[in-house]
Motif scaffolding. Structure first.
Motif, mmCIF file in Angstrom:
data_model
loop_
_atom_site.group_PDB
_atom_site.id
_atom_site.type_symbol
_atom_site.label_atom_id
_atom_site.label_comp_id
_atom_site.label_asym_id
_atom_site.label_seq_id
_atom_site.Cartn_x
_atom_site.Cartn_y
_atom_site.Cartn_z
ATOM 1 N N PRO A 116 12.514 39.480 160.120
ATOM 2 C CA PRO A 116 11.729 40.709 160.220
ATOM 3 C C PRO A 116 10.399 40.442 160.922
ATOM 4 O O PRO A 116 9.793 39.371 160.755
ATOM 5 C CB PRO A 116 11.520 41.113 158.761
ATOM 6 N N GLY A 117 9.941 41.401 161.716
ATOM 7 C CA GLY A 117 8.668 41.244 162.406
ATOM 8 C C GLY A 117 7.517 40.958 161.467
ATOM 9 O O GLY A 117 6.581 40.220 161.814
ATOM 10 N N THR A 118 7.563 41.534 160.268
ATOM 11 C CA THR A 118 6.515 41.279 159.281
ATOM 12 C C THR A 118 6.405 39.800 158.962
ATOM 13 O O THR A 118 5.295 39.241 158.897
ATOM 14 C CB THR A 118 6.816 42.040 157.978
ATOM 15 N N VAL A 119 7.534 39.155 158.758
ATOM 16 C CA VAL A 119 7.547 37.735 158.402
ATOM 17 C C VAL A 119 6.979 36.906 159.545
ATOM 18 O O VAL A 119 6.147 36.008 159.342
ATOM 19 C CB VAL A 119 8.971 37.288 158.050
ATOM 20 N N ALA A 120 7.419 37.201 160.765
ATOM 21 C CA ALA A 120 6.939 36.451 161.922
ATOM 22 C C ALA A 120 5.454 36.680 162.156
ATOM 23 O O ALA A 120 4.702 35.733 162.430
ATOM 24 C CB ALA A 120 7.743 36.844 163.152
ATOM 25 N N ALA A 138 8.704 39.742 148.122
ATOM 26 C CA ALA A 138 10.159 39.718 147.977
ATOM 27 C C ALA A 138 10.700 41.150 148.051
ATOM 28 O O ALA A 138 10.048 42.087 147.585
ATOM 29 C CB ALA A 138 10.520 39.081 146.644
ATOM 30 N N PRO A 139 11.854 41.309 148.724
ATOM 31 C CA PRO A 139 12.835 40.279 149.058
ATOM 32 C C PRO A 139 12.542 39.484 150.332
ATOM 33 O O PRO A 139 13.299 38.556 150.631
ATOM 34 C CB PRO A 139 14.123 41.085 149.215
ATOM 35 N N LEU A 140 11.492 39.841 151.103
ATOM 36 C CA LEU A 140 11.160 39.034 152.268
ATOM 37 C C LEU A 140 10.615 37.679 151.815
ATOM 38 O O LEU A 140 9.991 37.569 150.757
ATOM 39 C CB LEU A 140 10.130 39.752 153.140
ATOM 40 N N ARG A 141 10.847 36.671 152.642
ATOM 41 C CA ARG A 141 10.401 35.313 152.323
ATOM 42 C C ARG A 141 9.612 34.763 153.501
ATOM 43 O O ARG A 141 9.879 35.123 154.663
ATOM 44 C CB ARG A 141 11.599 34.414 152.023
ATOM 45 N N PRO A 142 8.649 33.879 153.248
ATOM 46 C CA PRO A 142 7.841 33.337 154.351
ATOM 47 C C PRO A 142 8.683 32.542 155.344
ATOM 48 O O PRO A 142 9.727 31.967 154.994
ATOM 49 C CB PRO A 142 6.838 32.421 153.636
ATOM 50 N N ALA A 143 8.204 32.492 156.579
ATOM 51 C CA ALA A 143 8.861 31.674 157.594
ATOM 52 C C ALA A 143 8.676 30.197 157.284
ATOM 53 O O ALA A 143 7.649 29.793 156.717
ATOM 54 C CB ALA A 143 8.268 31.986 158.967
ATOM 55 N N ASP A 144 9.651 29.391 157.657
ATOM 56 C CA ASP A 144 9.524 27.954 157.443
ATOM 57 C C ASP A 144 8.701 27.324 158.569
ATOM 58 O O ASP A 144 8.324 27.990 159.546
ATOM 59 C CB ASP A 144 10.899 27.297 157.320
ATOM 60 N N ARG A 145 8.415 26.045 158.440
ATOM 61 C CA ARG A 145 7.548 25.357 159.394
ATOM 62 C C ARG A 145 8.152 25.336 160.790
ATOM 63 O O ARG A 145 7.442 25.547 161.782
ATOM 64 C CB ARG A 145 7.287 23.923 158.907
ATOM 65 N N THR A 146 9.450 25.114 160.897
ATOM 66 C CA THR A 146 10.077 25.078 162.222
ATOM 67 C C THR A 146 9.932 26.417 162.935
ATOM 68 O O THR A 146 9.605 26.475 164.123
ATOM 69 C CB THR A 146 11.569 24.699 162.090
ATOM 70 N N THR A 147 10.161 27.484 162.200
ATOM 71 C CA THR A 147 10.026 28.822 162.776
ATOM 72 C C THR A 147 8.583 29.093 163.169
ATOM 73 O O THR A 147 8.306 29.644 164.246
ATOM 74 C CB THR A 147 10.515 29.878 161.775
ATOM 75 N N THR A 148 7.653 28.714 162.310
ATOM 76 C CA THR A 148 6.236 28.936 162.616
ATOM 77 C C THR A 148 5.821 28.156 163.857
ATOM 78 O O THR A 148 5.079 28.676 164.709
ATOM 79 C CB THR A 148 5.371 28.540 161.408
ATOM 80 N N ASP A 149 6.285 26.945 163.995
ATOM 81 C CA ASP A 149 5.963 26.157 165.191
ATOM 82 C C ASP A 149 6.515 26.818 166.452
ATOM 83 O O ASP A 149 5.855 26.842 167.507
ATOM 84 C CB ASP A 149 6.536 24.744 165.058
ATOM 85 N N ARG A 150 7.734 27.352 166.357
ATOM 86 C CA ARG A 150 8.311 28.044 167.515
ATOM 87 C C ARG A 150 7.504 29.290 167.868
ATOM 88 O O ARG A 150 7.251 29.577 169.049
ATOM 89 C CB ARG A 150 9.766 28.415 167.209
ATOM 90 N N LEU A 151 7.077 30.025 166.854
ATOM 91 C CA LEU A 151 6.246 31.204 167.086
ATOM 92 C C LEU A 151 4.918 30.820 167.732
ATOM 93 O O LEU A 151 4.434 31.504 168.644
ATOM 94 C CB LEU A 151 5.994 31.928 165.760
ATOM 95 N N MET A 152 4.324 29.733 167.263
ATOM 96 C CA MET A 152 3.053 29.295 167.832
ATOM 97 C C MET A 152 3.216 28.898 169.295
ATOM 98 O O MET A 152 2.329 29.170 170.122
ATOM 99 C CB MET A 152 2.489 28.129 167.033
ATOM 100 N N SER A 153 4.328 28.292 169.650
ATOM 101 C CA SER A 153 4.558 27.933 171.045
ATOM 102 C C SER A 153 4.622 29.173 171.926
ATOM 103 O O SER A 153 4.048 29.215 173.022
ATOM 104 C CB SER A 153 5.862 27.135 171.180
ATOM 105 N N ALA A 154 5.299 30.212 171.429
ATOM 106 C CA ALA A 154 5.379 31.461 172.191
ATOM 107 C C ALA A 154 4.004 32.125 172.290
ATOM 108 O O ALA A 154 3.634 32.660 173.346
ATOM 109 C CB ALA A 154 6.381 32.409 171.529
#
Length: 305
Positions: A260-264, A281-297
């Motif tokens: 979900p866009g909210t999580v990202a 909840a029910p949304l859950r935080p992004a994990d570190r790998t996902t956050t790193d990918r988002l930061m690169s973008a």
């Protein structure tokens, strides 16, 4: 924007052009973070947002209470004053509850209302129209209708929008229908201000008479998205297109990565040191790998801005 000789410029959009669908900040234990909301709102407005949409999809409206929604409006109004318009999401599947939320939003200091089609029950179009008219009649605030059938299960059909355009307080549409043909049909036939609700449509919709955008990605790149509209208004369509293209990898990472866009958006805001906190909840935080990918973008957009 330059206009042909002898023609009047288009009317100013009712809620500004560049609107952020603001996340609702929470504390680490999940409580509403009003101080964080004020700091985030001030940051977004300072960076170019002309309006803030509170308690929408990105603002986790389904998991905040009525009292929290009102408190959020009051806090953000205090933080931004008259520097930005505040549009309150008040849509629910229940017409009476929605009307009550609309009145509460008006009392709390909102400038306008965002109304999603009643979801889950999938009412027919005459019932959708009656729902919107009842809510629009319940306060003195201008109303933006939110057409997002992928979430609600119910389209606000173009013919319904054409009829609703005659209501004096129904002034805008947030369009997540992915139907540019229908959007242009309604823009051409009415005075409704059309806001892109999907960032890949920000510039295309603006170019055919749209009012601007309501953006989740604006939580993290408010200045860049605003610059697209500014360049177009200045007549520099090549720059507008270049800036729009540069934003697409971030748009894809935030809005089309399977989360979900909210999580990202919250993952990026937290990584950048801005108030956000965890989703509820029910949304859950992004994990570190996902956050790193988002930061690169994100960093790619910053470097190309």
């Amino acid at each position: 924007m330059t206009t042909a000789a002898g023609t009047a410029p288009p009317p100013a959009p009712p809620f500004g052009r560049a609107l952020c669908a603001m996340v609702t900040p929470f504390t680490p234990d999940g409580a509403l973070d009003l101080d964080g909301a004020q700091r985030l709102a001030d940051h977004l407005v300072t960076r170019g947002c002309e309006g803030l949409v509170l308690s929408g999809t990105t603002g986790e409206a389904p998991t905040t209470t009525d009292a929290e929604k009102s408190a959020l409006i009051t806090a953000v109004r205090e933080a931004v004053g008259d520097r930005a318009r505040i549009v309150a999401g008040v849509g629910t599947p229940d017409t009476a509850h929605t009307a009550d939320l609309a009145r509460q939003a008006e009392q709390a200091g909102a400038d306008g209302l965002l109304l999603v089609a009643p979801y889950y029950s999938r009412p027919p179009q005459d019932a959708v129209e009656a729902h919107f008219r009842e809510i629009a009649d319940s306060t003195g605030l201008p109303v933006a209708l939110y057409d997002v059938p992928a979430r609600t299960g119910t389209r606000i059909e173009p013919d319904t929008l054409l009829r609703l355009a005659g209501h004096p307080r129904i002034v805008a549409v947030k369009d997540c229908s992915y139907d540019l043909l229908a959007a242009q049909k309604v823009i051409a036939a009415t005075g409704l201000a059309y806001y892109a609700g999907c960032e890949e449509h920000n510039l295309p919709l603006y170019a055919v008479g749209g009012a601007g955008y309501v953006s989740t990605v604006a939580n993290v790149a408010p200045g860049h998205l605003r610059a697209v509209l500014d360049a177009f208004d200045a007549g520099d369509t090549s720059r507008a297109a270049r800036l729009q293209h540069a934003a697409i990898p971030l748009v894809e990472a935030v809005m089309a990565s399977g989360l979900p866009g909210t999580v990202a958006a919250k993952a990026l805001l937290n990584a950048l040191g801005h108030p956000a906190g965890p989703p509820r909840a029910p949304l859950r935080p992004a994990d570190r790998t996902t956050t790193d990918r988002l930061m690169s973008a994100y960093e790619a957009v910053v470097s190309n801005g």
